[in-house]
Write a protein that holds these residues in place. Structure first.
Motif, PDB file in Angstrom:
ATOM      1  N   ILE A 167      49.399   2.629  20.501  1.00 54.21           N
ATOM      2  CA  ILE A 167      49.533   3.981  21.039  1.00 54.21           C
ATOM      3  C   ILE A 167      48.714   4.111  22.325  1.00 54.21           C
ATOM      4  CG2 ILE A 167      48.957   6.413  20.619  1.00 54.21           C
ATOM      5  CD1 ILE A 167      49.663   5.830  17.615  1.00 54.21           C
ATOM      6  N   GLY A 168      47.477   3.631  22.280  1.00 45.50           N
ATOM      7  CA  GLY A 168      46.613   3.677  23.461  1.00 45.50           C
ATOM      8  C   GLY A 168      47.204   2.921  24.637  1.00 45.50           C
ATOM      9  N   SER A 169      47.878   1.795  24.335  1.00 48.51           N
ATOM     10  CA  SER A 169      48.469   1.003  25.420  1.00 48.51           C
ATOM     11  C   SER A 169      49.550   1.795  26.149  1.00 48.51           C
ATOM     12  CB  SER A 169      49.034  -0.322  24.889  1.00 48.51           C
ATOM     13  OG  SER A 169      50.214  -0.125  24.128  1.00 48.51           O
ATOM     14  N   SER A 170      50.378   2.532  25.400  1.00 43.82           N
ATOM     15  CA  SER A 170      51.439   3.314  26.060  1.00 43.82           C
ATOM     16  C   SER A 170      50.848   4.480  26.847  1.00 43.82           C
ATOM     17  CB  SER A 170      52.471   3.813  25.045  1.00 43.82           C
ATOM     18  OG  SER A 170      51.890   4.722  24.144  1.00 43.82           O
ATOM     19  N   LEU A 171      49.788   5.073  26.331  1.00 40.08           N
ATOM     20  CA  LEU A 171      49.154   6.192  27.043  1.00 40.08           C
ATOM     21  C   LEU A 171      48.512   5.712  28.347  1.00 40.08           C
ATOM     22  CD1 LEU A 171      47.571   8.016  23.970  1.00 40.08           C
ATOM     23  CD2 LEU A 171      49.616   8.696  25.249  1.00 40.08           C
ATOM     24  N   LEU A 172      47.828   4.572  28.286  1.00 43.09           N
ATOM     25  CA  LEU A 172      47.229   4.035  29.506  1.00 43.09           C
ATOM     26  C   LEU A 172      48.287   3.584  30.500  1.00 43.09           C
ATOM     27  CD1 LEU A 172      44.194   2.093  28.023  1.00 43.09           C
ATOM     28  CD2 LEU A 172      44.094   4.033  29.605  1.00 43.09           C
ATOM     29  N   TYR A 173      49.382   3.021  29.988  1.00 40.90           N
ATOM     30  CA  TYR A 173      50.475   2.599  30.865  1.00 40.90           C
ATOM     31  C   TYR A 173      50.971   3.798  31.667  1.00 40.90           C
ATOM     32  CZ  TYR A 173      54.286  -0.431  32.362  1.00 40.90           C
ATOM     33  OH  TYR A 173      55.119  -1.208  33.118  1.00 40.90           O
ATOM     34  N   PHE A 174      51.073   4.924  30.997  1.00 40.38           N
ATOM     35  CA  PHE A 174      51.522   6.152  31.650  1.00 40.38           C
ATOM     36  C   PHE A 174      50.463   6.686  32.624  1.00 40.38           C
ATOM     37  CE2 PHE A 174      51.465  10.888  31.298  1.00 40.38           C
ATOM     38  CZ  PHE A 174      52.590  11.147  32.064  1.00 40.38           C
ATOM     39  N   ILE A 175      49.197   6.652  32.216  1.00 42.92           N
ATOM     40  CA  ILE A 175      48.118   7.248  33.012  1.00 42.92           C
ATOM     41  C   ILE A 175      47.835   6.454  34.287  1.00 42.92           C
ATOM     42  CG2 ILE A 175      45.611   7.662  33.022  1.00 42.92           C
ATOM     43  CD1 ILE A 175      45.933   8.393  29.996  1.00 42.92           C
ATOM     44  N   ILE A 176      47.773   5.137  34.149  1.00 43.45           N
ATOM     45  CA  ILE A 176      47.412   4.294  35.291  1.00 43.45           C
ATOM     46  C   ILE A 176      48.623   4.144  36.209  1.00 43.45           C
ATOM     47  CG2 ILE A 176      46.611   2.002  35.979  1.00 43.45           C
ATOM     48  CD1 ILE A 176      45.038   1.954  33.282  1.00 43.45           C
ATOM     49  N   ASN A 192      47.457  -5.864  27.650  1.00 47.11           N
ATOM     50  CA  ASN A 192      46.192  -5.654  28.361  1.00 47.11           C
ATOM     51  C   ASN A 192      45.650  -4.249  28.113  1.00 47.11           C
ATOM     52  OD1 ASN A 192      46.447  -8.216  29.444  1.00 47.11           O
ATOM     53  ND2 ASN A 192      47.336  -7.500  31.356  1.00 47.11           N
ATOM     54  N   TYR A 193      46.532  -3.267  28.224  1.00 52.15           N
ATOM     55  CA  TYR A 193      46.108  -1.885  28.024  1.00 52.15           C
ATOM     56  C   TYR A 193      45.717  -1.613  26.571  1.00 52.15           C
ATOM     57  CZ  TYR A 193      47.779  -0.626  32.718  1.00 52.15           C
ATOM     58  OH  TYR A 193      47.967  -0.525  34.079  1.00 52.15           O
ATOM     59  N   GLY A 194      46.372  -2.284  25.627  1.00 50.43           N
ATOM     60  CA  GLY A 194      46.035  -2.110  24.213  1.00 50.43           C
ATOM     61  C   GLY A 194      44.600  -2.508  23.939  1.00 50.43           C
ATOM     62  N   GLN A 195      44.186  -3.614  24.530  1.00 45.18           N
ATOM     63  CA  GLN A 195      42.794  -4.067  24.359  1.00 45.18           C
ATOM     64  C   GLN A 195      41.836  -3.077  25.029  1.00 45.18           C
ATOM     65  OE1 GLN A 195      42.750  -8.081  25.895  1.00 45.18           O
ATOM     66  NE2 GLN A 195      44.342  -8.734  24.473  1.00 45.18           N
ATOM     67  N   TYR A 196      42.206  -2.650  26.227  1.00 43.99           N
ATOM     68  CA  TYR A 196      41.353  -1.723  26.976  1.00 43.99           C
ATOM     69  C   TYR A 196      41.243  -0.369  26.259  1.00 43.99           C
ATOM     70  CZ  TYR A 196      39.679   1.150  30.890  1.00 43.99           C
ATOM     71  OH  TYR A 196      38.979   2.028  31.679  1.00 43.99           O
ATOM     72  N   SER A 197      42.326   0.053  25.601  1.00 44.03           N
ATOM     73  CA  SER A 197      42.321   1.371  24.937  1.00 44.03           C
ATOM     74  C   SER A 197      41.331   1.428  23.776  1.00 44.03           C
ATOM     75  CB  SER A 197      43.720   1.730  24.437  1.00 44.03           C
ATOM     76  OG  SER A 197      44.064   0.981  23.285  1.00 44.03           O
ATOM     77  N   GLN A 198      40.883   0.276  23.301  1.00 44.17           N
ATOM     78  CA  GLN A 198      39.941   0.244  22.180  1.00 44.17           C
ATOM     79  C   GLN A 198      38.487   0.244  22.639  1.00 44.17           C
ATOM     80  OE1 GLN A 198      41.261   0.624  18.894  1.00 44.17           O
ATOM     81  NE2 GLN A 198      42.753   1.195  20.445  1.00 44.17           N
ATOM     82  N   THR A 199      38.272   0.183  23.947  1.00 45.63           N
ATOM     83  CA  THR A 199      36.915   0.273  24.479  1.00 45.63           C
ATOM     84  C   THR A 199      36.557   1.746  24.677  1.00 45.63           C
ATOM     85  OG1 THR A 199      37.597   0.247  26.819  1.00 45.63           O
ATOM     86  CG2 THR A 199      37.260  -1.913  25.734  1.00 45.63           C
TER      87      THR A 199
END
Length: 195
Positions: free
Chosen positions: A150-159, A95-102
């Motif tokens: 990469i974005g998915s792991s960063l968002l996982y950490f941030i959220i 889910n976060y991987g898709q969101y990280s591309q927006t």
């Protein structure tokens, strides 16, 4: 050696010992060398004498051992009443991987990563990996698929509200560490597959 030390933030003496065979480069050193020199990390692992297949197997084994420990802790502590699994972390990463591309996802990463680092104390092995992933994300180093990972792991950490919410002390960041290890393993596997 001094220039390589500046570029990688690895002590010159350590680099000297690695070059002279007095010390073996660890995986973190190899990742920094690979990024700095533009060499596939898999080549450096082979050159340093790390068996590639075993590294991937060890990573999977470490993740499963960690998950088992987390499950046991959660069950015994009564702090968290939901079931914890790798699948739940992987689904959240998707889910976060898709969101990280927006544009909104990218903005969230760029604006919130440093602040979240400060809240965690900015230390620890998975924090160092996150910092490296953030740099790769900032520089756009990777394919669109790799940058989504990469974005998915960063968002996982941030959220804060993920599989195990960050506010549940002391276990709130355990799933974040697992998420980072999953992403690192997938990135490593992609590099191996390219060779």
């Amino acid at each position: 050696m001094r220039k390589l030390s500046e570029l990688t933030a690895i002590d010159t003496a350590t680099i000297s010992r690695i070059i002279n065979g007095k010390r073996k480069a660890n995986p973190e050193h190899l990742q920094k060398f690979a990024d700095c020199l533009g060499v596939p990390i898999a080549e450096l692992f082979v050159a340093a004498g790390y068996p590639i297949e075993q590294k991937e197997e060890k990573l999977q084994s470490d993740i499963h051992t960690s998950v088992d420990m987390i499950k046991n802790f959660l069950e015994s502590s009564n702090l968290y009443d939901k079931k914890f699994s790798i699948t739940s972390v992987e689904q959240q990463l998707d889910n976060y991987g898709q969101y990280s591309q927006t544009e909104e996802g990218k903005k969230s990463i760029l604006e919130s990563f440093e602040e979240k680092l400060q809240k965690t104390g900015s230390i620890g092995p998975f924090i160092n990996q996150l910092k490296e992933l953030f740099e790769r994300f900032l520089q756009g180093k990777g394919t669109p698929g790799e940058l989504a990972l990469i974005g998915s792991s960063l968002l996982y950490f941030i959220i804060s509200v993920d599989v195990i919410p960050d506010y549940i002390f002391p276990i709130g960041y355990l799933d974040d560490a697992i998420a980072v290890q999953i992403v690192m393993g997938l990135l490593f596997k992609k590099e191996i597959d390219l060779q």
